[in-house]
Write a protein that holds these residues in place. Structure first.
Motif, mmCIF file in Angstrom:
data_model
loop_
_atom_site.group_PDB
_atom_site.id
_atom_site.type_symbol
_atom_site.label_atom_id
_atom_site.label_comp_id
_atom_site.label_asym_id
_atom_site.label_seq_id
_atom_site.Cartn_x
_atom_site.Cartn_y
_atom_site.Cartn_z
ATOM 1 N N PHE A 149 0.818 -1.202 0.000
ATOM 2 C CA PHE A 149 0.000 0.000 0.000
ATOM 3 C C PHE A 149 0.859 1.263 0.000
ATOM 4 O O PHE A 149 0.492 2.266 -0.624
ATOM 5 C CB PHE A 149 -0.980 -0.007 1.170
ATOM 6 N N ILE A 150 2.008 1.217 0.651
ATOM 7 C CA ILE A 150 2.935 2.351 0.591
ATOM 8 C C ILE A 150 3.401 2.553 -0.852
ATOM 9 O O ILE A 150 3.464 3.679 -1.352
ATOM 10 C CB ILE A 150 4.131 2.145 1.537
ATOM 11 N N PHE A 151 3.707 1.455 -1.541
ATOM 12 C CA PHE A 151 4.118 1.515 -2.937
ATOM 13 C C PHE A 151 3.021 2.123 -3.806
ATOM 14 O O PHE A 151 3.290 2.977 -4.656
ATOM 15 C CB PHE A 151 4.474 0.111 -3.437
ATOM 16 N N VAL A 152 1.776 1.731 -3.583
ATOM 17 C CA VAL A 152 0.666 2.255 -4.379
ATOM 18 C C VAL A 152 0.489 3.760 -4.126
ATOM 19 O O VAL A 152 0.283 4.530 -5.072
ATOM 20 C CB VAL A 152 -0.638 1.482 -4.076
ATOM 21 N N VAL A 153 0.589 4.182 -2.870
ATOM 22 C CA VAL A 153 0.453 5.606 -2.544
ATOM 23 C C VAL A 153 1.568 6.410 -3.211
ATOM 24 O O VAL A 153 1.318 7.471 -3.796
ATOM 25 C CB VAL A 153 0.453 5.811 -1.013
ATOM 26 N N LEU A 154 2.799 5.914 -3.163
ATOM 27 C CA LEU A 154 3.910 6.620 -3.810
ATOM 28 C C LEU A 154 3.735 6.675 -5.321
ATOM 29 O O LEU A 154 4.078 7.675 -5.958
ATOM 30 C CB LEU A 154 5.238 5.961 -3.443
ATOM 31 N N LEU A 155 3.172 5.627 -5.913
ATOM 32 C CA LEU A 155 2.899 5.615 -7.345
ATOM 33 C C LEU A 155 1.885 6.692 -7.704
ATOM 34 O O LEU A 155 2.075 7.446 -8.669
ATOM 35 C CB LEU A 155 2.388 4.244 -7.785
ATOM 36 N N VAL A 156 0.809 6.775 -6.936
ATOM 37 C CA VAL A 156 -0.217 7.786 -7.201
ATOM 38 C C VAL A 156 0.353 9.195 -7.046
ATOM 39 O O VAL A 156 0.094 10.074 -7.874
ATOM 40 C CB VAL A 156 -1.439 7.567 -6.274
ATOM 41 N N ILE A 157 1.144 9.419 -6.008
ATOM 42 C CA ILE A 157 1.769 10.732 -5.803
ATOM 43 C C ILE A 157 2.676 11.077 -6.979
ATOM 44 O O ILE A 157 2.675 12.201 -7.475
ATOM 45 C CB ILE A 157 2.536 10.762 -4.469
ATOM 46 N N SER A 158 3.435 10.103 -7.447
ATOM 47 C CA SER A 158 4.329 10.331 -8.579
ATOM 48 C C SER A 158 3.546 10.666 -9.843
ATOM 49 O O SER A 158 3.911 11.578 -10.597
ATOM 50 C CB SER A 158 5.191 9.090 -8.803
ATOM 51 N N LEU A 159 2.463 9.943 -10.084
ATOM 52 C CA LEU A 159 1.645 10.218 -11.267
ATOM 53 C C LEU A 159 1.009 11.601 -11.195
ATOM 54 O O LEU A 159 0.965 12.328 -12.193
ATOM 55 C CB LEU A 159 0.563 9.143 -11.415
ATOM 56 N N LEU A 160 0.524 11.978 -10.016
ATOM 57 C CA LEU A 160 -0.069 13.303 -9.859
ATOM 58 C C LEU A 160 0.968 14.408 -10.028
ATOM 59 O O LEU A 160 0.691 15.438 -10.649
ATOM 60 C CB LEU A 160 -0.748 13.422 -8.498
ATOM 61 N N ALA A 161 2.160 14.204 -9.496
ATOM 62 C CA ALA A 161 3.214 15.210 -9.625
ATOM 63 C C ALA A 161 3.597 15.400 -11.087
ATOM 64 O O ALA A 161 3.789 16.537 -11.545
ATOM 65 C CB ALA A 161 4.429 14.804 -8.801
ATOM 66 N N ASN A 162 3.678 14.310 -11.833
ATOM 67 C CA ASN A 162 4.010 14.421 -13.255
ATOM 68 C C ASN A 162 2.878 15.082 -14.034
ATOM 69 O O ASN A 162 3.128 15.841 -14.970
ATOM 70 C CB ASN A 162 4.320 13.048 -13.844
ATOM 71 N N ALA A 163 1.645 14.814 -13.654
ATOM 72 C CA ALA A 163 0.503 15.424 -14.343
ATOM 73 C C ALA A 163 0.438 16.922 -14.062
ATOM 74 O O ALA A 163 0.111 17.712 -14.957
ATOM 75 C CB ALA A 163 -0.786 14.749 -13.907
ATOM 76 N N ILE A 164 0.739 17.324 -12.852
ATOM 77 C CA ILE A 164 0.700 18.748 -12.489
ATOM 78 C C ILE A 164 1.798 19.524 -13.197
ATOM 79 O O ILE A 164 1.590 20.634 -13.660
ATOM 80 C CB ILE A 164 0.796 18.912 -10.955
ATOM 81 N N ARG A 165 2.991 18.908 -13.303
ATOM 82 C CA ARG A 165 4.100 19.590 -13.983
ATOM 83 C C ARG A 165 3.827 19.758 -15.467
ATOM 84 O O ARG A 165 4.372 20.655 -16.092
ATOM 85 C CB ARG A 165 5.398 18.815 -13.780
ATOM 86 N N GLY A 166 3.027 18.878 -16.033
ATOM 87 C CA GLY A 166 2.642 19.006 -17.438
ATOM 88 C C GLY A 166 3.663 18.493 -18.433
ATOM 89 O O GLY A 166 3.507 18.666 -19.613
ATOM 90 N N LYS A 167 4.700 17.865 -17.948
ATOM 91 C CA LYS A 167 5.683 17.314 -18.873
ATOM 92 C C LYS A 167 5.196 15.961 -19.364
ATOM 93 O O LYS A 167 4.812 15.106 -18.591
ATOM 94 C CB LYS A 167 7.034 17.140 -18.182
ATOM 95 N N GLY A 168 5.238 15.780 -20.660
ATOM 96 C CA GLY A 168 4.845 14.511 -21.227
ATOM 97 C C GLY A 168 5.998 13.516 -21.174
ATOM 98 O O GLY A 168 7.132 13.873 -20.842
ATOM 99 N N PRO A 169 5.712 12.283 -21.498
ATOM 100 C CA PRO A 169 6.785 11.279 -21.523
ATOM 101 C C PRO A 169 7.772 11.571 -22.650
ATOM 102 O O PRO A 169 7.421 12.161 -23.671
ATOM 103 C CB PRO A 169 6.050 9.967 -21.741
ATOM 104 N N ARG A 170 8.991 11.137 -22.438
ATOM 105 C CA ARG A 170 10.019 11.350 -23.470
ATOM 106 C C ARG A 170 9.733 10.455 -24.660
ATOM 107 O O ARG A 170 9.379 9.293 -24.520
ATOM 108 C CB ARG A 170 11.402 11.040 -22.916
ATOM 109 N N ALA A 171 9.932 11.009 -25.847
ATOM 110 C CA ALA A 171 9.665 10.246 -27.065
ATOM 111 C C ALA A 171 10.857 9.428 -27.464
ATOM 112 O O ALA A 171 11.946 9.587 -27.103
ATOM 113 C CB ALA A 171 9.277 11.185 -28.179
#
Length: 58
Positions: free
Chosen positions: A36-58
């Motif tokens: 569950f700690i892993f899942v929470v960190l995953l969600v936080i990471s996804l939200l942080a990347n979404a807020i920054r607005g940077k897309g994945p590297r091509a």
């Protein structure tokens, strides 16, 4: 951290097969908490990347 979860899961399954209920319960509990700690960190990471607005590297 996911590796630790899998290790405790394997310990819980092996201990359960041999009938060590206390050890199996403890290992399963630890694996559940770490998962569950892993899942929470995953969600936080996804939200942080979404807020920054940077897309994945091509």
């Amino acid at each position: 951290m996911l590796g630790w979860t899998l290790m405790f899961l394997v310990i819980a399954v092996i201990a359960g097969l041999f009938g060590f209920t206390g050890i199996a319960g403890a290992a399963a509990g630890i694996a559940k908490i770490i998962f569950f700690i892993f899942v929470v960190l995953l969600v936080i990471s996804l939200l942080a990347n979404a807020i920054r607005g940077k897309g994945p590297r091509a």
